[in-house]
Design an enzyme around this catalytic site. Structure first.
Site, PDB file in Angstrom:
ATOM      1  N   LYS A 168     -40.172  58.507 -12.124  1.00 19.63           N
ATOM      2  CA  LYS A 168     -40.042  59.494 -11.033  1.00 19.63           C
ATOM      3  C   LYS A 168     -40.914  58.997  -9.876  1.00 19.63           C
ATOM      4  O   LYS A 168     -42.125  59.144  -9.887  1.00 19.63           O
ATOM      5  CB  LYS A 168     -40.500  60.882 -11.484  1.00 19.63           C
ATOM      6  CG  LYS A 168     -39.894  61.938 -10.602  1.00 19.63           C
ATOM      7  CD  LYS A 168     -40.731  62.845  -9.801  1.00 19.63           C
ATOM      8  CE  LYS A 168     -41.977  62.673  -9.135  1.00 19.63           C
ATOM      9  NZ  LYS A 168     -41.909  62.603  -7.669  1.00 19.63           N
ATOM     10  N   GLY A 197     -37.196  63.338  -7.281  1.00 20.69           N
ATOM     11  CA  GLY A 197     -37.420  64.773  -7.120  1.00 20.69           C
ATOM     12  C   GLY A 197     -38.863  65.050  -6.758  1.00 20.69           C
ATOM     13  O   GLY A 197     -39.672  64.137  -6.585  1.00 20.69           O
ATOM     14  N   GLY A 218     -42.792  66.677  -7.148  1.00 24.19           N
ATOM     15  CA  GLY A 218     -43.809  66.673  -8.198  1.00 24.19           C
ATOM     16  C   GLY A 218     -43.761  67.926  -9.058  1.00 24.19           C
ATOM     17  O   GLY A 218     -43.656  67.844 -10.292  1.00 24.19           O
ATOM     18  N   PRO A 219     -43.838  69.095  -8.425  1.00 21.33           N
ATOM     19  CA  PRO A 219     -43.909  70.320  -9.231  1.00 21.33           C
ATOM     20  C   PRO A 219     -42.690  70.560 -10.122  1.00 21.33           C
ATOM     21  O   PRO A 219     -42.818  71.181 -11.178  1.00 21.33           O
ATOM     22  CB  PRO A 219     -44.040  71.428  -8.165  1.00 21.33           C
ATOM     23  CG  PRO A 219     -44.646  70.738  -6.986  1.00 21.33           C
ATOM     24  CD  PRO A 219     -44.114  69.345  -7.005  1.00 21.33           C
ATOM     25  N   GLY A 223     -41.549  66.018 -11.583  1.00 17.69           N
ATOM     26  CA  GLY A 223     -42.740  65.380 -12.156  1.00 17.69           C
ATOM     27  C   GLY A 223     -43.275  66.164 -13.346  1.00 17.69           C
ATOM     28  O   GLY A 223     -43.571  65.600 -14.401  1.00 17.69           O
ATOM     29  N   GLU A 240     -54.208  56.284 -12.613  1.00 19.75           N
ATOM     30  CA  GLU A 240     -54.787  55.528 -11.500  1.00 19.75           C
ATOM     31  C   GLU A 240     -54.946  56.512 -10.357  1.00 19.75           C
ATOM     32  O   GLU A 240     -53.955  56.912  -9.753  1.00 19.75           O
ATOM     33  CB  GLU A 240     -53.849  54.387 -11.072  1.00 19.75           C
ATOM     34  CG  GLU A 240     -53.661  53.313 -12.103  1.00 19.75           C
ATOM     35  CD  GLU A 240     -54.932  52.543 -12.402  1.00 19.75           C
ATOM     36  OE1 GLU A 240     -55.862  52.550 -11.566  1.00 19.75           O
ATOM     37  OE2 GLU A 240     -55.014  51.952 -13.483  1.00 19.75           O
ATOM     38  N   CYS A 246     -55.674  53.174  -2.257  1.00 14.93           N
ATOM     39  CA  CYS A 246     -56.652  53.833  -3.129  1.00 14.93           C
ATOM     40  C   CYS A 246     -57.932  53.017  -3.272  1.00 14.93           C
ATOM     41  O   CYS A 246     -59.003  53.573  -3.447  1.00 14.93           O
ATOM     42  CB  CYS A 246     -56.042  54.147  -4.483  1.00 14.93           C
ATOM     43  SG  CYS A 246     -55.134  52.785  -5.184  1.00 14.93           S
ATOM     44  N   GLU A 261     -61.750  61.473  -0.402  1.00 14.77           N
ATOM     45  CA  GLU A 261     -60.779  60.443  -0.055  1.00 14.77           C
ATOM     46  C   GLU A 261     -59.993  60.912   1.161  1.00 14.77           C
ATOM     47  O   GLU A 261     -59.379  61.976   1.146  1.00 14.77           O
ATOM     48  CB  GLU A 261     -59.837  60.226  -1.241  1.00 14.77           C
ATOM     49  CG  GLU A 261     -58.911  59.069  -1.044  1.00 14.77           C
ATOM     50  CD  GLU A 261     -58.095  58.750  -2.294  1.00 14.77           C
ATOM     51  OE1 GLU A 261     -57.501  59.676  -2.858  1.00 14.77           O
ATOM     52  OE2 GLU A 261     -58.043  57.572  -2.690  1.00 14.77           O
TER      53      GLU A 261
HETATM   54  P1  NAD Z   1     -49.761  63.321  -5.494  1.00 17.09           P
HETATM   55  O1  NAD Z   1     -50.717  63.039  -6.560  1.00 17.09           O
HETATM   56  O2  NAD Z   1     -49.451  64.728  -5.168  1.00 17.09           O
HETATM   57  O3  NAD Z   1     -48.356  62.609  -5.788  1.00 17.09           O
HETATM   58  C1  NAD Z   1     -48.186  61.425  -6.553  1.00 17.09           C
HETATM   59  C2  NAD Z   1     -46.958  61.570  -7.434  1.00 17.09           C
HETATM   60  O4  NAD Z   1     -47.143  62.669  -8.334  1.00 17.09           O
HETATM   61  C3  NAD Z   1     -45.668  61.882  -6.685  1.00 17.09           C
HETATM   62  O5  NAD Z   1     -44.588  61.245  -7.323  1.00 17.09           O
HETATM   63  C4  NAD Z   1     -45.543  63.387  -6.842  1.00 17.09           C
HETATM   64  O6  NAD Z   1     -44.218  63.837  -6.734  1.00 17.09           O
HETATM   65  C5  NAD Z   1     -46.074  63.587  -8.241  1.00 17.09           C
HETATM   66  N1  NAD Z   1     -46.591  64.934  -8.514  1.00 17.09           N
HETATM   67  C6  NAD Z   1     -47.178  65.793  -7.649  1.00 17.09           C
HETATM   68  N2  NAD Z   1     -47.508  66.931  -8.284  1.00 17.09           N
HETATM   69  C7  NAD Z   1     -47.139  66.793  -9.574  1.00 17.09           C
HETATM   70  C8  NAD Z   1     -47.231  67.626 -10.728  1.00 17.09           C
HETATM   71  N3  NAD Z   1     -47.766  68.837 -10.667  1.00 17.09           N
HETATM   72  N4  NAD Z   1     -46.767  67.143 -11.909  1.00 17.09           N
HETATM   73  C9  NAD Z   1     -46.229  65.914 -11.979  1.00 17.09           C
HETATM   74  N5  NAD Z   1     -46.106  65.086 -10.928  1.00 17.09           N
HETATM   75  C10 NAD Z   1     -46.560  65.514  -9.730  1.00 17.09           C
HETATM   76  O7  NAD Z   1     -50.257  62.590  -4.223  1.00 17.09           O
HETATM   77  P2  NAD Z   1     -49.690  62.783  -2.735  1.00 17.09           P
HETATM   78  O8  NAD Z   1     -49.397  64.203  -2.392  1.00 17.09           O
HETATM   79  O9  NAD Z   1     -48.585  61.834  -2.613  1.00 17.09           O
HETATM   80  O10 NAD Z   1     -50.967  62.374  -1.934  1.00 17.09           O
HETATM   81  C11 NAD Z   1     -52.060  63.278  -1.828  1.00 17.09           C
HETATM   82  C12 NAD Z   1     -53.357  62.572  -1.845  1.00 17.09           C
HETATM   83  O11 NAD Z   1     -53.483  61.815  -3.039  1.00 17.09           O
HETATM   84  C13 NAD Z   1     -53.534  61.548  -0.754  1.00 17.09           C
HETATM   85  O12 NAD Z   1     -53.994  62.125   0.404  1.00 17.09           O
HETATM   86  C14 NAD Z   1     -54.523  60.614  -1.372  1.00 17.09           C
HETATM   87  O13 NAD Z   1     -55.824  61.079  -1.178  1.00 17.09           O
HETATM   88  C15 NAD Z   1     -54.214  60.654  -2.826  1.00 17.09           C
HETATM   89  N6  NAD Z   1     -53.416  59.509  -3.273  1.00 17.09           N
HETATM   90  C16 NAD Z   1     -54.004  58.573  -4.015  1.00 17.09           C
HETATM   91  C17 NAD Z   1     -53.263  57.476  -4.430  1.00 17.09           C
HETATM   92  C18 NAD Z   1     -53.862  56.401  -5.247  1.00 17.09           C
HETATM   93  O14 NAD Z   1     -53.266  55.351  -5.392  1.00 17.09           O
HETATM   94  N7  NAD Z   1     -55.011  56.595  -5.829  1.00 17.09           N
HETATM   95  C19 NAD Z   1     -51.939  57.353  -4.095  1.00 17.09           C
HETATM   96  C20 NAD Z   1     -51.349  58.367  -3.340  1.00 17.09           C
HETATM   97  C21 NAD Z   1     -52.110  59.435  -2.955  1.00 17.09           C
END
Ligand code: NAD
Length: 472
Positions: A171, A202, A204-205, A208, A246, A280, A379
């Site tokens: 996903k 799709g 995350g909520p 995912g 990660e 990151c 971050e």
């Molecule tokens: P996120 O963690 O919300 O999203 C990452 C992935 O997780 C996406 O595919 C998303 O659809 C999915 N996801 C979100 N909520 C979920 C849930 N409840 N259950 C399962 N899957 C879920 O990150 P984001 O909104 O894309 O970015 C937000 C912040 O996260 C950024 O501002 C940054 O600080 C951080 N970030 C870190 C990295 C990293 O590599 N460490 C990468 C992206 C974002």
């Protein structure tokens, strides 16, 4: 280029989504909708996991050479698409095309190439006393990935999982799903057995969570924010499923007083601003010995001034937009808060000019940042560098380790032994001394709240294996 997609990849073929919902994909440099992708439902996730479960026994039992051959064909099919990949990521994420070509498309090809070789070797077995210790694939893997390195982060999970004998349901981020479709075009061409690799897009909520919570998923491999990682851990804990996480970072770039300051600052600013700071591992805190501090601020301001903002397809552009309006707002808020908390604006900032259209933030350097303030602790994920003065090596280590994160970092010194002492003292998963290049075979992952487990190389493969002892 028509980038709209309507199907998922399930059980070895493109298949229609069960629902009619779609999600828009934006070009963050123009703010225009450039494509739509289907919004996966719980039912779609179920179809994908069922296909993966059915494929597990066959893929786990396949000869290492056969798995390596599939991955090798995928490598060739992806290589043939390298230009399309770079252009697609420039469109959906806004990475300048030159960087998209070198890093966003180039790095995953290198990583995948490494796993073709590791897959061919198969997991090593060992004899311990009268026990034969064998390593077996952990099972069906749910991979959930973010938008900032949208192909690399997928390949860093998919390649070792497949090499280990695990089928995968991916996903990808709803913000950058288009490159995942290119990957699955290549997967289709490579001819994996049906069900071994599956794609559902799709939110995350919905999508995912359905994947992370599915009882048929033996392991969830996630990259993204620490908050989401925590949520995924909770969902997986109900069935004691393995997780690899990660997560975020707030890495320190420690510049000692005997460093080549001009190089350390220039490379440090470049690292912090790579991919508009949406990295990151970005060295977002620059820690400089007090004796060289003002000089470092001047050099950082000069370096920041060289980061020209603009159209990702313009060869003169060095900094693209942020991925979304929400991300831009988050970054703007961090800058405002950093200045309100006593930071000294050295470059960029809220009033610096940016293009009229697109989610741009000017490259920003803030000095005198309090190590306990939000700007030093949280971050930002934007082109914002916090500079902090330190008194000596011990103080530098103390400030660097004053973080709930521990993903990456750097040390600069004219004395390699001194740099090595500081590097060993940093509580973080990786440290680069004097600008040593990224090593795609070295283990990658976090200490503290930056994550669990390691990706890349042999360490990354181990994450997808479990160990069995056979006594005889
Ligand atoms: P996120 O963690 O919300 O999203 C990452 C992935 O997780 C996406 O595919 C998303 O659809 C999915 N996801 C979100 N909520 C979920 C849930 N409840 N259950 C399962 N899957 C879920 O990150 P984001 O909104 O894309 O970015 C937000 C912040 O996260 C950024 O501002 C940054 O600080 C951080 N970030 C870190 C990295 C990293 O590599 N460490 C990468 C992206 C974002």
């Amino acid at each position: 280029m028509d980038l709209a997609r309507t199907d998922f990849y399930l059980d070895g073929r493109w298949a229609a989504a069960s629902g009619s919902g779609t999600l828009p994909v934006h070009n963050p440099a123009t703010e225009e909708v450039i494509a739509t992708v289907p919004a996966g439902t719980e039912d779609d996730v179920g179809r994908a996991v069922d296909a993966a479960r059915a494929a597990f026994a066959g893929w786990a039992a396949a000869a290492p050479a056969d798995r390596a051959a599939c991955l090798g064909r995928l490598h060739a099919a992806l290589t043939a698409r390298a230009d399309d990949i770079a252009r697609t990521i420039a469109c959906e994420l806004g990475t300048p095309l030159k960087v998209a070509t070198r890093v966003q498309a180039g790095l995953p090809l290198t990583v995948l190439g490494g796993y073709v070789e590791l897959a061919a070797r198969g997991p090593a077995e060992q004899t311990v006393g009268h026990s034969l210790v064998v390593r077996e694939p952990v099972g069906v893997v749910g991979a959930i990935t973010p938008w900032n390195y949208p192909l690399h982060q997928v390949v860093a999970k998919l390649a070792p999982a497949l090499a280990a004998g695990c089928p995968v349901v991916l996903k990808p981020s709803e913000l950058t799903p288009l490159v995942a479709y290119l990957l699955f075009d290549a997967i289709d061409e490579a001819g994996f057995p049906p069900g071994v690799v599956n794609l559902v897009t799709g939110t995350g909520p919905v999508t995912g969570e359905a994947l992370a919570a599915h009882p048929g998923v033996d392991m969830v491999s996630f990259t993204g924010s620490t908050a989401t990682g925590r949520r995924i851990s909770h969902l997986a804990a109900d069935r004691i499923a393995r997780v690899a996480l990660e997560l975020g970072g707030k890495s320190a770039n420690v510049i000692l007083d005997d460093a080549d300051l001009a190089t350390a600052v220039k490379v440090g600013v470049g690292n912090a601003f790579l991919n508009s700071g949406q990295t990151c591992t970005a060295w977002t805190r620059m820690l400089v010995h007090r004796t060289r501090y003002e000089e470092a601020l001047t050099l950082a301001a000069q370096a920041a001034a060289g980061y020209r903002l603009g159209d990702p397809f313009d060869p003169a552009t060095r900094l693209g937009p942020l991925v979304s309006a929400a991300q831009r707002q988050r970054v703007r808020d961090h800058i405002d808060r950093g200045l309100a908390d006593g930071g000294r604006l050295v470059a960029g900032g809220p009033d610096a000019p940016v293009p009229d259209r697109g989610f741009f933030v000017a490259p920003t350097v803030i000095g005198d940042v309090d190590p306990d303030s939000a700007l030093a602790q949280e971050e930002v994920f934007g082109p914002v560098l916090a500079v902090i003065p330190v008194d000596d090596d011990a103080h530098a280590v103390e400030v660097a380790n004053n973080s709930r994160y521990g993903l990456a970092g750097a040390v600069w010194s004219g004395d390699e032994q001194r740099a090595l002492r500081v590097a060993r003292a940093l509580r973080t998963g990786a440290v680069d001394i004097n600008g040593a290049p990224f090593n795609p075979l070295a283990p990658f992952g976090g200490y503290k709240q930056s994550g669990l487990g390691r990706e890349l190389g042999g360490y990354g493969l181990d994450e997808f294996l479990q160990t069995k002892a056979i006594q005889r």
